[in-house]
Design a protein around this motif. Structure first.
Motif, PDB file in Angstrom:
ATOM      1  N   THR A   1       0.827  -1.203   0.000  1.00 38.24           N
ATOM      2  CA  THR A   1       0.000   0.000   0.000  1.00 38.24           C
ATOM      3  C   THR A   1       0.864   1.257   0.000  1.00 38.24           C
ATOM      4  O   THR A   1       0.538   2.244  -0.668  1.00 38.24           O
ATOM      5  CB  THR A   1      -0.934   0.008   1.224  1.00 38.24           C
ATOM      6  OG1 THR A   1      -1.761  -1.154   1.189  1.00 38.24           O
ATOM      7  CG2 THR A   1      -1.819   1.241   1.231  1.00 38.24           C
ATOM      8  N   ALA A   2       1.968   1.222   0.728  1.00 43.14           N
ATOM      9  CA  ALA A   2       2.881   2.364   0.730  1.00 43.14           C
ATOM     10  C   ALA A   2       3.450   2.611  -0.663  1.00 43.14           C
ATOM     11  O   ALA A   2       3.623   3.763  -1.080  1.00 43.14           O
ATOM     12  CB  ALA A   2       4.021   2.120   1.720  1.00 43.14           C
ATOM     13  N   LYS A   3       3.686   1.545  -1.404  1.00 47.34           N
ATOM     14  CA  LYS A   3       4.244   1.711  -2.749  1.00 47.34           C
ATOM     15  C   LYS A   3       3.228   2.276  -3.734  1.00 47.34           C
ATOM     16  O   LYS A   3       3.528   3.168  -4.515  1.00 47.34           O
ATOM     17  CB  LYS A   3       4.764   0.375  -3.276  1.00 47.34           C
ATOM     18  CG  LYS A   3       5.496   0.575  -4.598  1.00 47.34           C
ATOM     19  CD  LYS A   3       5.776  -0.670  -5.366  1.00 47.34           C
ATOM     20  CE  LYS A   3       6.511  -0.246  -6.644  1.00 47.34           C
ATOM     21  NZ  LYS A   3       6.442  -1.242  -7.702  1.00 47.34           N
ATOM     22  N   THR A   4       2.008   1.740  -3.681  1.00 41.58           N
ATOM     23  CA  THR A   4       1.002   2.119  -4.685  1.00 41.58           C
ATOM     24  C   THR A   4       0.070   3.232  -4.220  1.00 41.58           C
ATOM     25  O   THR A   4      -0.534   3.914  -5.055  1.00 41.58           O
ATOM     26  CB  THR A   4       0.138   0.902  -5.051  1.00 41.58           C
ATOM     27  OG1 THR A   4      -0.618   0.488  -3.899  1.00 41.58           O
ATOM     28  CG2 THR A   4       0.999  -0.259  -5.525  1.00 41.58           C
ATOM     29  N   GLY A   5      -0.092   3.404  -2.913  1.00 39.93           N
ATOM     30  CA  GLY A   5      -0.996   4.400  -2.383  1.00 39.93           C
ATOM     31  C   GLY A   5      -2.412   3.904  -2.193  1.00 39.93           C
ATOM     32  O   GLY A   5      -3.240   4.586  -1.599  1.00 39.93           O
ATOM     33  N   THR A   6      -2.709   2.704  -2.706  1.00 40.39           N
ATOM     34  CA  THR A   6      -4.066   2.160  -2.641  1.00 40.39           C
ATOM     35  C   THR A   6      -4.032   0.741  -2.102  1.00 40.39           C
ATOM     36  O   THR A   6      -3.263  -0.098  -2.585  1.00 40.39           O
ATOM     37  CB  THR A   6      -4.719   2.151  -4.033  1.00 40.39           C
ATOM     38  OG1 THR A   6      -4.707   3.481  -4.562  1.00 40.39           O
ATOM     39  CG2 THR A   6      -6.159   1.659  -3.956  1.00 40.39           C
TER      40      THR A   6
ATOM     41  N   PRO B   1     -12.061   2.892   2.608  1.00 40.98           N
ATOM     42  CA  PRO B   1     -12.845   4.070   2.226  1.00 40.98           C
ATOM     43  C   PRO B   1     -12.105   5.051   1.326  1.00 40.98           C
ATOM     44  O   PRO B   1     -12.728   5.795   0.566  1.00 40.98           O
ATOM     45  CB  PRO B   1     -13.183   4.722   3.579  1.00 40.98           C
ATOM     46  CG  PRO B   1     -13.074   3.627   4.574  1.00 40.98           C
ATOM     47  CD  PRO B   1     -11.987   2.736   4.065  1.00 40.98           C
ATOM     48  N   ARG B   2     -10.774   5.053   1.424  1.00 35.71           N
ATOM     49  CA  ARG B   2     -10.027   6.027   0.621  1.00 35.71           C
ATOM     50  C   ARG B   2      -8.606   5.569   0.367  1.00 35.71           C
ATOM     51  O   ARG B   2      -8.105   4.647   1.026  1.00 35.71           O
ATOM     52  CB  ARG B   2     -10.007   7.383   1.320  1.00 35.71           C
ATOM     53  CG  ARG B   2      -9.199   7.415   2.631  1.00 35.71           C
ATOM     54  CD  ARG B   2      -9.244   8.804   3.250  1.00 35.71           C
ATOM     55  NE  ARG B   2      -8.476   8.901   4.489  1.00 35.71           N
ATOM     56  CZ  ARG B   2      -7.178   9.216   4.552  1.00 35.71           C
ATOM     57  NH1 ARG B   2      -6.495   9.433   3.422  1.00 35.71           N
ATOM     58  NH2 ARG B   2      -6.554   9.306   5.720  1.00 35.71           N
ATOM     59  N   ALA B   3      -7.981   6.216  -0.588  1.00 32.38           N
ATOM     60  CA  ALA B   3      -6.567   6.000  -0.848  1.00 32.38           C
ATOM     61  C   ALA B   3      -5.756   6.974   0.005  1.00 32.38           C
ATOM     62  O   ALA B   3      -6.298   7.899   0.618  1.00 32.38           O
ATOM     63  CB  ALA B   3      -6.251   6.217  -2.323  1.00 32.38           C
ATOM     64  N   MET B   4      -4.475   6.764   0.068  1.00 38.34           N
ATOM     65  CA  MET B   4      -3.600   7.679   0.793  1.00 38.34           C
ATOM     66  C   MET B   4      -3.518   9.008   0.058  1.00 38.34           C
ATOM     67  O   MET B   4      -3.580   9.051  -1.182  1.00 38.34           O
ATOM     68  CB  MET B   4      -2.192   7.068   0.906  1.00 38.34           C
ATOM     69  CG  MET B   4      -1.296   7.712   1.958  1.00 38.34           C
ATOM     70  SD  MET B   4       0.394   7.018   1.961  1.00 38.34           S
ATOM     71  CE  MET B   4       0.046   5.256   2.043  1.00 38.34           C
ATOM     72  N   ASP B   5      -3.394  10.075   0.820  1.00 36.64           N
ATOM     73  CA  ASP B   5      -3.168  11.386   0.214  1.00 36.64           C
ATOM     74  C   ASP B   5      -1.965  11.322  -0.730  1.00 36.64           C
ATOM     75  O   ASP B   5      -0.916  10.759  -0.385  1.00 36.64           O
ATOM     76  CB  ASP B   5      -2.915  12.407   1.319  1.00 36.64           C
ATOM     77  CG  ASP B   5      -2.498  13.760   0.786  1.00 36.64           C
ATOM     78  OD1 ASP B   5      -3.370  14.536   0.370  1.00 36.64           O
ATOM     79  OD2 ASP B   5      -1.264  14.024   0.772  1.00 36.64           O
TER      80      ASP B   5
END
Length: 567
Positions: free
Chosen positions: A454-459, A479-483
């Motif tokens: 998730t840290a790599k892709t943001g999602t 509910p959301r992706a990372m900023d």
């Protein structure tokens, strides 16, 4: 030699077993005898009542009791054997089931070398079912105890006396397998077997449990352990403790011990990569108490799972351990999103930082003067995170972990049982400790490989072992992706850590598209902390824990790096 008629008895004869005299009787007419300690006379208390013996059983008492129990079981006298245990009712049920439900013949029980009050022994018998008979052999053990209420020396009853894998409420049953067998396939169509991939033993059992009725196979005739359903107390605990409780209360898959008539297997395709699985099995086998998971960040597909103890608990999927500083990936995302840190801005990393009545420090009490958050993250500075605790709400970390990284939502469905991690709301010092992966935070390699992905892709992409279209299940979503800006900085922090920080030694030579985080987690009662490491290379993310391995960069790091190199 002809069969003996029902009710016919044979004579008893004294034989020497383990240095003591015991009565051995063939057939079912064995009569229980009383064992009176080591043969000495019992004393009396001052009020005229016999004094209750205390202390551990003597060597003679252990031998007599153990051999008496084995002799009774061998001879088919369930009542006599049960009477020599401290739970006659449970022993009677289990020993009766051994003959009637498991359809096992008269066992040959061979004592091993006694160690204190414990006697190992081997069991050899023949199991009959489906018109066939097959031999069965395994090792077990019993322990002799002294009952406190009356001083009587007895076998301390446990279901594992009958078979080492039996637990309370489990049964040995021979008959039509309730669930048809399966043939599990890797992502390329090759067969996955427990013989070739020992770490998949429990996974294959779980796949059969879940997909056997859906895969088109027909059941055979087997001897299997039928697991007990979770009792009311376990279910109540699940309701009280959320994810961890519910996972603990899940029914463990039944286990096949012997196949007497082959069924027709159905086919279940998994996401396992044969090469990655082979490498993971090889590397974990070299280490004590190591567990690892590999997956694809772009899709969540699980490529490999392995544990050093393949026959035991699947720590890689179901473990619940403090993840230590690998949790700083999530905590860093929180600070970045809340603008409490910037990758290239100065950030405090003192020797000590206090919060909620606790004084926290860095490993070896290091500090970074006038350093950036990038430097603090790469060096795994604890106080860089603890110092921000006062600016965070009690539920900030929990919300981000759930809403962005998918942890602790209790909704992963990977195809087999798994623990989704837990990041509970904490207060005071425990809130601060959670930021560095201690406190109440719990995870396993599956969770932390997902965190790196998730840290790599943001999602967040929920990891899975079996594609959801096989059984029309819905994968978990967040509910959301990372900023976006926070994700770019976080990815940069992890890349810098992999090339110039605490993970650099392990990740050397793996190319440019890499990121990593080291970790160690203190555990009460352990001399060394658990070592953690999570990383990605290209479209493969991995995480490992080596329990009591020490610093993660030295223990779990080389394991993860080796697998990333071979993927």
């Amino acid at each position: 030699m002809g069969k003996r008629r029902r009710g016919e008895r044979t004579s008893a004869r004294p034989v020497l077993l383990g240095g003591t005299i015991a009565v051995v009787v063939a057939g079912a007419g064995l009569t229980a005898w009383a064992l009176s300690g080591d043969g000495g006379s019992s004393g009396a208390a001052g009020d005229g009542k016999p004094e209750i013996p205390k202390g551990p059983p003597s060597a003679v008492e252990v031998s007599r009791t153990a051999e008496g129990f084995l002799t009774a079981w061998r001879g088919g006298d369930v009542e006599a054997a049960a009477a020599l245990t401290d739970d006659a009712a449970a022993a009677r049920t289990a020993l009766t089931g051994f003959r009637k439900d498991a359809k096992a013949g008269a066992p040959v029980l061979t004592p091993g070398t006694k160690a204190g009050t414990t006697l190992p022994f081997t069991v050899r018998t023949t199991v009959t079912g489906g018109g066939n008979s097959e031999p069965l052999s395994y090792g077990s053990e019993l322990t002799v105890v002294r009952r406190a209420s009356d001083g009587k020396v007895l076998v301390g009853w446990k279901p594992s006396v009958v078979h080492p894998e039996l637990r309370a409420g489990d049964r040995l049953v021979t008959g039509d397998a309730g669930t048809p067998p399966i043939k599990a396939l890797d992502r390329s169509g090759g067969e996955l077997t427990a013989k070739k991939y020992p770490s998949l033993v429990g996974v294959l059992d779980a796949l059969r449990e879940r997909y056997g009725d859906k895969a088109g196979g027909k059941p055979g005739v087997e001897l299997r352990i039928v697991r007990a359903a979770p009792d009311k107390e376990a279910k109540d605990a699940a309701g009280a403790t959320g994810t961890a409780g519910r996972k603990a209360a899940e029914k463990v898959p039944d286990k096949t011990l012997l196949t007497l008539a082959e069924g027709t297997p159905g086919t279940v395709r998994t996401t396992i990569d044969a090469g990655a699985q082979t490498a993971a099995e090889k590397e974990t086998a070299k280490r004590k108490r190591a567990s690892v998971v590999l997956l694809k960040p772009s899709s969540g597909e699980i490529l490999a799972v392995a544990n050093s103890r393949p026959e035991g608990f699947n720590t890689a999927f179901q473990g619940s351990l403090a993840p230590g500083s690998t949790m700083k990936i999530v905590s860093a995302a929180l600070l970045l999103e809340k603008d409490l840190a910037k990758s290239d801005k100065k950030h405090p990393c003192p020797k000590y930082s206090s919060y909620g009545g606790w004084k926290f420090q860095n490993l070896e009490k290091f500090q970074i003067k006038n350093g950036t958050f990038r430097a603090s993250f790469a060096s795994s500075c604890n106080t860089a995170f603890i110092s921000q605790s006062k600016k965070l709400k009690d539920d900030d970390l929990t919300k981000l972990a759930q809403d962005v990284f998918g942890l602790g939502r209790d909704n992963w469905s990977i195809g087999v049982p798994s623990f989704d991690g837990s990041v509970p709301v904490q207060q005071d010092a425990s809130k601060a400790a959670s930021l560095i992966g201690q406190g109440g935070v719990r995870a396993n390699p599956l969770n932390m490989a997902s965190v790196a992905a998730t840290a790599k892709t943001g999602t967040f992409k929920q990891p899975y072992l079996v594609a959801p279209d096989v059984d029309d299940r819905t994968l978990a979503r967040t509910p959301r992706a990372m900023d976006g800006d926070a994700q770019r900085q976080l990815r940069d922090l992890l890349q810098y850590t992999a090339t110039s920080g605490s993970a650099a030694e392990a990740m050397a030579g793996l190319g440019a598209d890499i990121g990593a985080k080291t970790g160690s987690a203190e555990v009460d009662g352990q001399k060394k902390p658990n070592g953690w490491f999570t990383a990605w290379r290209g479209d493969v993310a991995a995480a490992a824990v080596v329990q009591e391995g020490g610093r993660g960069g030295k223990s779990a790091g080389p394991l993860v790096a080796k697998l990333l190199k071979s993927s």
